[in-house]
Write an enzyme that holds these catalytic residues in place. Structure first.
Site, PDB file in Angstrom:
ATOM      1  N   LYS A 132       0.867  -1.185   0.000  1.00 24.08           N
ATOM      2  CA  LYS A 132       0.000   0.000   0.000  1.00 24.08           C
ATOM      3  C   LYS A 132       0.891   1.219   0.000  1.00 24.08           C
ATOM      4  O   LYS A 132       2.028   1.152   0.475  1.00 24.08           O
ATOM      5  CB  LYS A 132      -0.889   0.008   1.253  1.00 24.08           C
ATOM      6  N   ASP A 172      -7.044   4.381  -4.647  1.00 24.96           N
ATOM      7  CA  ASP A 172      -7.688   4.218  -3.342  1.00 24.96           C
ATOM      8  C   ASP A 172      -8.303   5.593  -3.043  1.00 24.96           C
ATOM      9  O   ASP A 172      -8.518   6.375  -3.980  1.00 24.96           O
ATOM     10  CB  ASP A 172      -6.666   3.799  -2.271  1.00 24.96           C
TER      11      ASP A 172
HETATM   12  P1  NDP Z   1     -12.921   7.694  -2.865  1.00 28.12           P
HETATM   13  O1  NDP Z   1     -11.883   8.695  -2.626  1.00 28.12           O
HETATM   14  O2  NDP Z   1     -13.470   7.486  -4.222  1.00 28.12           O
HETATM   15  O3  NDP Z   1     -14.169   7.954  -1.897  1.00 28.12           O
HETATM   16  C1  NDP Z   1     -14.026   8.011  -0.523  1.00 28.12           C
HETATM   17  C2  NDP Z   1     -15.365   8.375   0.092  1.00 28.12           C
HETATM   18  O4  NDP Z   1     -15.275   8.239   1.514  1.00 28.12           O
HETATM   19  C3  NDP Z   1     -15.751   9.819  -0.175  1.00 28.12           C
HETATM   20  O5  NDP Z   1     -17.144   9.934  -0.198  1.00 28.12           O
HETATM   21  C4  NDP Z   1     -15.155  10.540   1.028  1.00 28.12           C
HETATM   22  O6  NDP Z   1     -15.765  11.784   1.351  1.00 28.12           O
HETATM   23  C5  NDP Z   1     -15.429   9.527   2.124  1.00 28.12           C
HETATM   24  N1  NDP Z   1     -14.446   9.691   3.199  1.00 28.12           N
HETATM   25  C6  NDP Z   1     -13.105   9.632   3.088  1.00 28.12           C
HETATM   26  N2  NDP Z   1     -12.519   9.869   4.282  1.00 28.12           N
HETATM   27  C7  NDP Z   1     -13.539  10.102   5.135  1.00 28.12           C
HETATM   28  C8  NDP Z   1     -13.590  10.390   6.522  1.00 28.12           C
HETATM   29  N3  NDP Z   1     -12.469  10.507   7.254  1.00 28.12           N
HETATM   30  N4  NDP Z   1     -14.822  10.543   7.100  1.00 28.12           N
HETATM   31  C9  NDP Z   1     -15.959  10.435   6.354  1.00 28.12           C
HETATM   32  N5  NDP Z   1     -15.966  10.155   5.044  1.00 28.12           N
HETATM   33  C10 NDP Z   1     -14.770   9.974   4.453  1.00 28.12           C
HETATM   34  O7  NDP Z   1     -12.325   6.321  -2.283  1.00 28.12           O
HETATM   35  P2  NDP Z   1     -12.778   4.815  -2.570  1.00 28.12           P
HETATM   36  O8  NDP Z   1     -14.249   4.763  -2.771  1.00 28.12           O
HETATM   37  O9  NDP Z   1     -11.871   4.270  -3.590  1.00 28.12           O
HETATM   38  O10 NDP Z   1     -12.396   4.112  -1.194  1.00 28.12           O
HETATM   39  C11 NDP Z   1     -13.303   4.007  -0.101  1.00 28.12           C
HETATM   40  C12 NDP Z   1     -12.861   2.876   0.812  1.00 28.12           C
HETATM   41  O11 NDP Z   1     -12.831   1.648   0.087  1.00 28.12           O
HETATM   42  C13 NDP Z   1     -11.476   3.019   1.426  1.00 28.12           C
HETATM   43  O12 NDP Z   1     -11.467   2.443   2.710  1.00 28.12           O
HETATM   44  C14 NDP Z   1     -10.597   2.190   0.497  1.00 28.12           C
HETATM   45  O13 NDP Z   1      -9.413   1.740   1.114  1.00 28.12           O
HETATM   46  C15 NDP Z   1     -11.546   1.041   0.216  1.00 28.12           C
HETATM   47  N6  NDP Z   1     -11.250   0.272  -0.982  1.00 28.12           N
HETATM   48  C16 NDP Z   1     -11.189   0.852  -2.217  1.00 28.12           C
HETATM   49  C17 NDP Z   1     -10.934   0.088  -3.325  1.00 28.12           C
HETATM   50  C18 NDP Z   1     -10.977   0.651  -4.699  1.00 28.12           C
HETATM   51  O14 NDP Z   1     -10.912  -0.139  -5.653  1.00 28.12           O
HETATM   52  N7  NDP Z   1     -11.125   1.944  -4.891  1.00 28.12           N
HETATM   53  C19 NDP Z   1     -10.608  -1.348  -3.212  1.00 28.12           C
HETATM   54  C20 NDP Z   1     -10.782  -1.893  -1.884  1.00 28.12           C
HETATM   55  C21 NDP Z   1     -11.055  -1.090  -0.825  1.00 28.12           C
HETATM   56  P3  NDP Z   1     -14.978  13.150   1.053  1.00 28.12           P
HETATM   57  O15 NDP Z   1     -15.058  13.322  -0.427  1.00 28.12           O
HETATM   58  O16 NDP Z   1     -15.712  14.173   1.836  1.00 28.12           O
HETATM   59  O17 NDP Z   1     -13.567  12.960   1.538  1.00 28.12           O
END
Ligand code: NDP
Length: 452
Positions: A132, A172
């Site tokens: 990571k 991510d």
């Molecule tokens: P994105 O950046 O596309 O979206 C993240 C989302 O989560 C946004 O809506 C963001 O809101 C919100 N968010 C982030 N940090 C916080 C916080 N501290 N409190 C509240 N809301 C928060 O990321 P992904 O959708 O790619 O990833 C989301 C999760 O899924 C993570 O845990 C990631 O590790 C996991 N994941 C992702 C994969 C992928 O293929 N993308 C694969 C496997 C796991 P805001 O815009 O306000 O920050």
């Protein structure tokens, strides 16, 4: 000593050492404790792992690269960020895992994510090690040009450490198609060759169909598999989803397609509750808001008057049958878990990594909720990244149907492995199942290599 007490004593001893060696890294401690709690009885029953110190070795990354990223903002000011790549374990294949750009990124967060990734990648059945990386850079509010300059600068250092047979990063939080394209373009320019050294690429330069959707879709497929063990299904279920990023949007899309009613979405500003459900038209609007305009979730409630915005809150107080945390780590605490259980929650599948803290996990398990932990439930993203690597290596492109079918097969295979190691008196403890099944493949490879 009875076996349970002996295992607990061993876990405590092991964790004391780990905390001493990794002071202050609370997310990493949490991820290791969750694995060790369920793995220790298995290890005590299999002395060869113990003698070879496999758990000690698996909790120590192979290497960590830390570097400065200097770039210039639109006002001509010089900015400096810190970036990391944690190459955790490459016993079963080249390192693989996303890059996260977020101001809260620390070494502890990346070590927890890299450690989890080792087990997750093993569960997919594909030859991928775990890694990571990321930076404390905040893409929010930056112009496209600023993001580009940051990504190009980051790749000037990162390019030395990655490669199609060495380490293949992906996206991510904060790293989507825009950031991947900038990083990939810079790598190609520096190395003067085209190779699949990143996944999540655009479709016209080596990306795979269904990669964008894969994590969200895969999480819903895993939920389907869990519900099927009870003769149940997704159609008609009321669901809450947190987040509104890549994982959340495509989990919502698949849930709508399968006839569920999704009533929440969120971002770091709060959550929206739409009692009528987010239908396909509303989802199209939400995608445009988040993927194109980079807007905020409160705008949903301004646009759709039946929805309510709850600033600064998370969606877990809303009564639902199924929950899909898809935002970030530690977004479900024990009180949230208790509320969900009191409201009749049937099952939860983690789209985000470690969204439930340990006390919340224990609450779900104690109440017989079907609980799909992240390393199993959200493995669809990295699985399709693995399929993207295969297509790049063979210079071929599979159809959408072909990739989706492979994704479904991989998710049900992961589910089967979890049941194999997690079934106990009619209840499947997916946490235990995923940890043991993910561990065995990596641990056996390490045993085979000898003392390395
Ligand atoms: P994105 O950046 O596309 O979206 C993240 C989302 O989560 C946004 O809506 C963001 O809101 C919100 N968010 C982030 N940090 C916080 C916080 N501290 N409190 C509240 N809301 C928060 O990321 P992904 O959708 O790619 O990833 C989301 C999760 O899924 C993570 O845990 C990631 O590790 C996991 N994941 C992702 C994969 C992928 O293929 N993308 C694969 C496997 C796991 P805001 O815009 O306000 O920050």
């Amino acid at each position: 000593m009875d076996p349970d007490r002996k295992a607990r004593a061993e876990v405590n001893k092991f964790m004391r050492g780990l905390i001493r060696r990794n002071p202050g890294e609370k997310e990493f401690h949490q991820a290791v404790l969750e694995v060790t709690e369920t793995l220790m009885p298995f290890i005590l029953d299999h002395p060869s792992y113990r003698q070879a110190q496999i758990l000690e070795r698996m909790t120590e990354p192979d290497r960590i690269v830390i570097f400065r990223v200097t770039w210039e903002d639109d006002n001509g000011e010089i900015r400096a960020n810190r970036a990391w790549r944690v190459q955790f374990n490459n016993s079963i294949g080249p390192y693989k895992g996303g890059m996260r750009f977020h101001p809260d990124v620390t070494l502890s967060v990346l070590k927890f994510l890299g450690f989890e990734q080792v087990f997750k990648n093993s569960l997919t059945g594909l030859p991928m090690g775990g890694a990571k990386g990321g930076s404390n850079f905040n893409p929010k509010g930056k112009s496209d040009r600023e993001v580009m300059r940051f990504c190009h600068s980051l790749m000037i250092e990162l390019h030395r450490h990655i490669g199609e047979d060495t380490d293949v990063p992906a996206g991510d939080i904060g790293v989507g198609p825009r950031e991947i394209s900038y990083m990939f373009g810079q790598y190609k320019r520096m190395e003067n060759r085209w190779a699949g050294i990143l996944t999540g690429k655009g479709l016209n330069y080596g990306g795979s169909l269904v990669r964008t959707e894969a994590t969200g879709y895969g999480t819903v497929y895993f939920m389907q598999n869990m519900l099927e063990t009870r003769g149940d299904g997704i159609a008609g279920k009321v669901c809450s989803v947190s987040g509104s990023g890549n994982v959340a949007l495509y989990a919502i899309e698949k849930l709508i397609e399968l006839g569920a009613k999704v009533v929440t979405a969120s971002d770091s500003g709060g959550f929206i509750h739409d009692p009528d459900g987010i239908d396909a038209d509303k989802l199209a609007w939400l995608k445009e808001l988040k993927e194109v305009r980079r807007g905020r979730i409160h705008e949903y409630a301004e646009h759709f008057p039946h929805a309510t915005f709850y600033p600064g809150e998370r969606p877990w107080k809303v009564k639902v049958d199924l929950a899909f945390p898809c935002a970030t780590q530690n977004e479900i605490h024990v009180e949230d878990a208790e509320t969900l259980v009191e409201n009749g929650l049937i099952a939860i599948a983690e789209g985000a990594n470690m969204p439930s803290d340990l006390a919340a996990v224990h609450t779900f398990l104690a109440h017989g909720v079907l609980f799909g932990p992240a390393k199993a439930a959200n493995a669809g993203g990295v699985a399709v990244s693995g399929l993207e690597q295969t297509q790049n290596a063979q210079r071929i492109t599979w159809t959408r149907e072909e990739v989706d079918e492979r994704l479904r097969r991989i998710m049900s295979d992961i589910h089967r492995k979890c049941v194999e190691y997690g079934a106990d008196n009619g209840y499947v403890n997916y946490v235990r199942g995923a940890n043991i099944a993910g561990f065995i493949k990596v641990a056996d490879a390490m045993l085979a290599y000898g003392v390395v």
